[in-house]
Design an enzyme around this catalytic site. Structure first.
Site, mmCIF file in Angstrom:
data_model
loop_
_atom_site.group_PDB
_atom_site.id
_atom_site.type_symbol
_atom_site.label_atom_id
_atom_site.label_comp_id
_atom_site.label_asym_id
_atom_site.label_seq_id
_atom_site.Cartn_x
_atom_site.Cartn_y
_atom_site.Cartn_z
ATOM 1 N N ARG A 193 -9.884 -3.063 -4.409
ATOM 2 C CA ARG A 193 -11.307 -3.385 -4.212
ATOM 3 C C ARG A 193 -12.168 -3.149 -5.451
ATOM 4 N NH1 ARG A 193 -11.909 -1.386 2.056
ATOM 5 N NH2 ARG A 193 -10.840 -3.203 2.945
ATOM 6 N N GLN A 235 -6.686 8.933 7.005
ATOM 7 C CA GLN A 235 -5.420 8.410 7.530
ATOM 8 C C GLN A 235 -4.303 9.415 7.289
ATOM 9 O OE1 GLN A 235 -4.950 4.524 5.784
ATOM 10 N NE2 GLN A 235 -6.569 3.629 7.035
ATOM 11 N N ARG A 259 0.824 -1.224 0.000
ATOM 12 C CA ARG A 259 0.000 0.000 0.000
ATOM 13 C C ARG A 259 0.853 1.267 0.000
ATOM 14 N NH1 ARG A 259 -4.724 -0.895 4.163
ATOM 15 N NH2 ARG A 259 -5.517 0.929 3.077
ATOM 16 N N LYS A 304 -6.669 -0.117 -1.211
ATOM 17 C CA LYS A 304 -7.105 -0.594 0.110
ATOM 18 C C LYS A 304 -6.461 -1.970 0.380
ATOM 19 C CE LYS A 304 -9.692 2.955 1.051
ATOM 20 N NZ LYS A 304 -9.248 3.885 2.100
ATOM 21 N N ASP A 315 -15.513 2.593 2.664
ATOM 22 C CA ASP A 315 -15.346 1.166 2.973
ATOM 23 C C ASP A 315 -16.580 0.332 2.627
ATOM 24 O OD1 ASP A 315 -12.770 1.597 3.840
ATOM 25 O OD2 ASP A 315 -13.358 1.888 5.927
HETATM 26 C C1 S3P Z 1 -9.746 4.994 7.952
HETATM 27 C C2 S3P Z 1 -9.821 5.752 6.840
HETATM 28 C C3 S3P Z 1 -10.132 5.233 5.511
HETATM 29 C C4 S3P Z 1 -10.736 3.845 5.573
HETATM 30 C C5 S3P Z 1 -10.043 2.953 6.545
HETATM 31 C C6 S3P Z 1 -10.046 3.558 7.935
HETATM 32 C C7 S3P Z 1 -9.372 5.639 9.219
HETATM 33 O O1 S3P Z 1 -8.939 5.181 4.765
HETATM 34 O O2 S3P Z 1 -10.733 3.250 4.300
HETATM 35 O O3 S3P Z 1 -10.698 1.710 6.608
HETATM 36 O O4 S3P Z 1 -9.600 5.056 10.292
HETATM 37 O O5 S3P Z 1 -8.826 6.752 9.168
HETATM 38 P P1 S3P Z 1 -8.413 6.499 3.998
HETATM 39 O O6 S3P Z 1 -8.417 7.553 5.000
HETATM 40 O O7 S3P Z 1 -7.036 6.217 3.517
HETATM 41 O O8 S3P Z 1 -9.410 6.682 2.880
#
Ligand code: S3P
Length: 433
Positions: free
Chosen positions: A346, A169, A123, A342, A315
């Site tokens: 996906r 994230q 990733r 992901k 998600d």
């Molecule tokens: C998450 C943010 C999402 C999501 C992941 C959890 C988080 O990812 O897909 O399952 O807890 O911040 P991205 O922020 O990279 O889109």
């Protein structure tokens, strides 16, 4: 946990089900409380492989956790008291752990080494390592894990621009680093990604101020630990909401679900498709909106899923694609290229799941086009991705009865976010109608 599960097409789903704690909020409850010197109690934490990865990493930095039946106590010396990890910080399968903890590592005066499993090693990590470098951290500029970060308690620069992707994230990583910078930061979001980090840090006394799409961070404030109650995970609830929507006569009650508006894209899409989903008993719990959700089955209409809705349902898109396979027309998913990076690609894994069940689907770089009709039982594979395993189960339940059962390989992947998933599936099916 069985590696292979056989799911027979089902009748209506009926009953009440408590889903486990929200994964995103659980990670943040652990991390934010670890940054604050003192003690806090977390109730309703998700007990799954991903959250265990975060706990194991924080333990290496000197944070203590005491677990009892229904709560976990976090006892921390605070970020200033962290000690270097003796070993590599193994984040397992968890993108949230590796990206959020990278932001924390940027503010620590020693080297932290990060790694993860096969899937995590594929990733993209430059999306966090580039901004951390720009903020003054010395970083091993690798495209993917493993990598190391040489942090500093006063990063020389703040951050002042729009981030490249609408990702909570990435945003959270930069926010954690910005708390330890010498100068204030301004982090602009290109889309409405989940804001659990901002909510929690503000409640803990951080110098954070959200103005529209911009988050202003004033570094240096000492954080106060917060006792927290984690609501049920809307991403886990979504499997049952969608499974109920696809089987006429279903009625499922899901109490105590987090309904933060940046997470409820799945409900908006289903309502657009003609599904009756009700949010009742709305309240606020530990700074997050919470409700009980009632989901029912009915006819499904096709829709277009694009733009900010994708960010707010990121998600749930694979499972919504399965719902689209039963709609009376053509559904399009656009602006969803993020799905390719992901736990699996996906877009590819969802399209192949649909094809294996006889659905006409056209895969595109940023989404897919799904021709609604019927689903036929078949042989499916999770590709090691927890959300694809659970999406496969929903598809199998809604398949034509005559087409027979569906075999799902890689079923143990649910350990990542929803260890009791297969038990809960049995529970909902065995309640008499
Ligand atoms: C998450 C943010 C999402 C999501 C992941 C959890 C988080 O990812 O897909 O399952 O807890 O911040 P991205 O922020 O990279 O889109």
């Amino acid at each position: 946990m069985p590696e292979q599960v056989v799911v027979r097409p089902g009748g209506p789903l009926r009953g009440t089900l408590r889903v486990p704690g929200d994964k995103s909020i659980s990670h943040r409850a652990l991390i934010c409380n670890a940054l604050a010197p003192g003690e806090a109690e977390i109730r309703g934490l998700l007990d799954s492989a991903d959250c265990r990865s975060t706990i194991a990493c924080l333990r290496q930095w000197g944070v203590q956790f005491e677990e009892s039946a229904d709560r976990i106590l976090v006892r921390s010396p605070g970020q200033d008291g962290f000690r270097p990890a003796a070993q590599v910080l193994d984040c397992g399968n968890s993108g949230t752990s590796i990206r959020l903890l990278s932001g924390v590592a940027a503010g620590l005066p020693f080297r932290s080494r990060f790694d993860g499993d096969e899937s995590l090693r594929r990733r993209p990590m430059r999306r966090v390592l580039d901004p951390l470098t720009q903020m003054g951290a010395a970083v091993d500029l690798a495209d993917t894990a493993p990598f190391w970060i040489d942090g500093a308690p006063g990063l020389t620069r703040g951050f002042d621009r729009e981030i490249a992707v609408a990702s909570a994230q990435v945003k959270s990583c930069i926010v954690f680093a910005a708390l330890r910078a010498e100068r204030p930061s301004r982090i602009v979001e290109p889309g409405p990604s989940r804001d659990h980090t901002e909510r929690m840090l503000i409640a803990m006394g951080a110098g954070l101020d959200v103005r529209g799409a911009a988050i202003h961070v004033e570094p240096g404030a000492e954080l106060t630990p917060q006792d927290l109650e984690v609501p049920g995970d809307i991403s886990a609830a979504a499997y049952w909401i969608i499974a109920a929507a696809m089987t006429p006569g279903s009625e499922v009650l899901l109490p105590n679900i987090g309904v933060n508006p940046r997470r409820t894209g799945v409900i908006d899409v289903l309502r657009d498709m003609g599904v009756r989903v009700e949010l009742v008993n709305r309240r606020d719990v530990s700074g997050e909106p919470v409700a009980d959700i009632v989901a029912r089955g009915g006819r499904l209409h096709p829709t277009l899923i694009d733009g900010d809705t994708v960010v707010r349902a990121v998600d749930e898109i694979p499972t919504l694609a399965v719902a689209a396979a039963l709609a009376d027309g053509v559904t399009e998913i656009r602006d969803a290229a993020e799905l390719r990076v992901k736990e699996s690609d996906r877009i590819a894994t969802t399209a192949s799941l649909l094809r294996a069940m006889g659905v006409e689907v056209e895969e595109r770089p940023d989404g897919m086009r799904i021709v609604g009709g019927r689903l036929r039982g078949g042989e499916l594979d999770s590709h090691g991705d927890h959300r694809i395993a659970m999406t496969a189960a929903v598809a199998a339940l809604a398949a034509d009865r005559e087409s027979g059962p569906t075999t799902i390989r890689g079923a143990a992947a649910v350990e990542i976010s929803y260890p009791s998933f297969w038990r809960d599936l049995d529970q909902l099916r065995h309640v008499a109608v």
